[in-house]
Write a protein that holds these residues in place. Structure first.
Motif, PDB file in Angstrom:
ATOM      1  N   PHE A 209     -21.077 -75.797 -29.874  1.00  0.00           N
ATOM      2  CA  PHE A 209     -20.913 -74.371 -30.235  1.00  0.00           C
ATOM      3  C   PHE A 209     -20.219 -74.367 -31.593  1.00  0.00           C
TER       4      PHE A 209
ATOM      5  N   ASP B 227     -10.740 -75.006 -31.580  1.00  0.00           N
ATOM      6  CA  ASP B 227     -11.515 -75.045 -30.334  1.00  0.00           C
ATOM      7  C   ASP B 227     -12.879 -75.616 -30.689  1.00  0.00           C
TER       8      ASP B 227
ATOM      9  N   ASP C   7     -15.581 -79.320 -24.639  1.00  0.00           N
ATOM     10  CA  ASP C   7     -15.006 -78.028 -25.065  1.00  0.00           C
ATOM     11  C   ASP C   7     -13.485 -78.135 -24.972  1.00  0.00           C
TER      12      ASP C   7
ATOM     13  N   THR D  19      -9.577 -77.402 -26.757  1.00  0.00           N
ATOM     14  CA  THR D  19      -8.766 -76.659 -27.730  1.00  0.00           C
ATOM     15  C   THR D  19      -7.369 -77.264 -27.827  1.00  0.00           C
TER      16      THR D  19
ATOM     17  N   GLU E 179      -6.879 -76.209 -24.105  1.00  0.00           N
ATOM     18  CA  GLU E 179      -8.095 -76.309 -23.287  1.00  0.00           C
ATOM     19  C   GLU E 179      -8.435 -77.763 -23.019  1.00  0.00           C
TER      20      GLU E 179
HETATM   21 MN    MN Z   1     -13.341 -73.823 -26.084  1.00  0.00          MN
END
Ligand code: MN
Ligand code: GLY
Ligand code: MN
Length: 435
Positions: free
Chosen positions: A226, A257, A268, A270, A404
């Motif tokens: 992403f 992130d 994913d 952070t 995260e």
């Molecule tokens: Mn994230």
């Protein structure tokens, strides 16, 4: 990933479907970036999950127990001229030999062939509502069959949301999938560390993004899962900030992130850290609040625990701690009930993770939060976001912190896939100082 992995998935799907049914999936379409330039192509996750076929302009068809072959690919034919410009194609032969299809036909022949394949099937499985052109094609083929009712043709009478079945299968990761996810995590951890070491006041956010992407790419992650979020100061109050165009200021925090995609699997992670390497007392206070929230959430993660338990534990800690800091004022029970924490604790505690960063598998089954089970991978990402506001003491303004991590549910609890990345205040400060 081994070819047998994909074969097992197809067999599992066809077992679920049973005889008398047909499944049709479309490859992701190419997307135009500008004029005649396209975005880098990324196959549709569900299509890839079943086929490993990486090209656009393709259709996969599954017909359980069909004697002439259960698995058919429609794809682009070999074309020396086109391939000279745009690269090699699998072609019809490759679709069978490399990707295991029982039969392959040119994509240009779908209107002639697919209705005939659908004709003898009662149930039609397809992912509904993702690609408008594909939806139109399916309806066109259905209507073509309905129009021929007087010749004794019967169109499928049952439509099943294939996407939901595949999301359920995708939620539980095999060893091969976990290996890809561990690699995606390792690469992302390297990138975070590189950004932490490189960070200093005066740089632009995108200069950190450049370090991150360099680290991704050189370890085989050809694309982030992403768009990277590199959000300094007040930018971090925007949950999915991706402009990454501000200057990093001395005394501010930066929230990063990011997630590498490796072999179609996402990470994913952070981290939020001080641009100059040292947390201020106020930043440290909020950081430790978020960390404490994450620890409380971790305690509710393991097999048999309902999905929502971690979130409930998190909002309880957040509410208690925000009251202590004077950021929430009132009675604990009332504030909790009114969800007053939502002003600062904006998103839920996490989400499933897999081929998509927000893996779309269901969180409730028959109206109840699903229980965590071994093989599921999820994020645990508490965050506190404090925008500047008259009714808040200035010391807290623009402190926005998310931590995260990614966890795999195991038989006995969970495996923290991101444990190699500095997380506490002391670990981050020491790492940034080069210790
Ligand atoms: Mn994230
Ligand atoms: N990076 C998006 C998220 O954390 O959900
Ligand atoms: Mn996330």
């Amino acid at each position: 990933m081994d070819k047998t992995e994909f074969k097992f998935r197809r067999e599992e799907l066809m077992d679920i479907m049973g005889k008398g049914s047909i499944a049709i999936l479309s490859a992701a379409p190419m997307q135009i970036r500008s004029h005649d330039v396209h975005y880098p192509y990324r196959q549709d996750s569900n299509f890839y999950y079943l086929t490993a076929f990486p090209e656009p302009d393709a259709l996969a068809v599954f017909i359980p127990e069909r004697e002439q072959g259960q698995y058919i690919i429609f794809c682009r034919e070999n074309d020396p001229y086109e391939e000279n410009w745009h690269g090699k194609r699998a072609g019809l032969e490759g679709a069978c030999e490399i990707y295991g299809a029982d039969d392959a036909f040119p994509i240009t022949d779908i209107d002639d062939i697919v209705p005939g394949l659908m004709e003898s099937c009662k149930s039609l499985y397809y992912p509904m509502g993702y690609y408008p052109d594909f939806d139109d094609q399916i309806m066109g083929w259905m209507n073509q069959l309905r129009r021929r009712a007087r010749s004794g043709i019967v169109a499928p009478t049952e439509m099943v949301a294939l996407d939901q079945i595949l999301y359920e299968m995708r939620l539980f990761k095999s060893d091969a999938e976990l290996e890809a996810m561990r690699t995606a995590n390792d690469i992302t951890i390297r990138a975070h560390k590189r950004a932490m070491r490189f960070c200093r006041p005066g740089l632009y956010e995108y200069e950190l993004e450049a370090e991150i992407k360099h680290e991704f790419m050189r370890h085989g992650s050809r694309s982030p899962a992403f768009p990277p979020i590199v959000a300094s100061g007040e930018n971090a109050c925007t949950f999915h900030y991706t402009k990454n165009s501000s200057v990093l200021k001395d005394g501010d925090l930066v929230l990063i992130d990011i997630g590498a995609e490796f072999d179609y699997y996402a990470s994913d992670i952070t981290r939020t850290f001080p641009i100059n390497g040292h947390f201020t007392p106020a930043q440290k206070t909020i950081y430790e609040l978020v960390l404490k929230t994450q620890q409380a959430a971790f305690k509710q993660i393991g097999p048999g625990k309902p999905w929502n338990a971690a979130n409930e534990a998190a909002v309880e800690v957040v509410t208690q701690e925000l009251i202590k800091l004077g950021l929430l004022v009132g009675k604990y029970e009332t504030l909790l009930e009114e969800e007053a924490y939502k002003r600062f604790f904006v998103s839920r505690i996490g989400h499933w993770l897999g081929m998509d960063v927000h893996e779309p598998s269901n969180y409730k089954i028959d109206g109840l939060w699903r229980e965590l089970e071994p093989g599921i991978v999820m994020t645990v990402e508490p965050g506190i976001y404090i925008s500047a506001s008259e009714d808040i003491a200035e010391e807290w303004w623009n402190i926005a912190i998310r931590i995260e991590d990614n966890v795999l549910i195991t038989e006995s609890g969970y495996d923290l896939l991101t444990s190699a990345l500095p997380r506490t205040v002391a670990e981050i400060e020491a790492f940034m100082a080069g210790i």
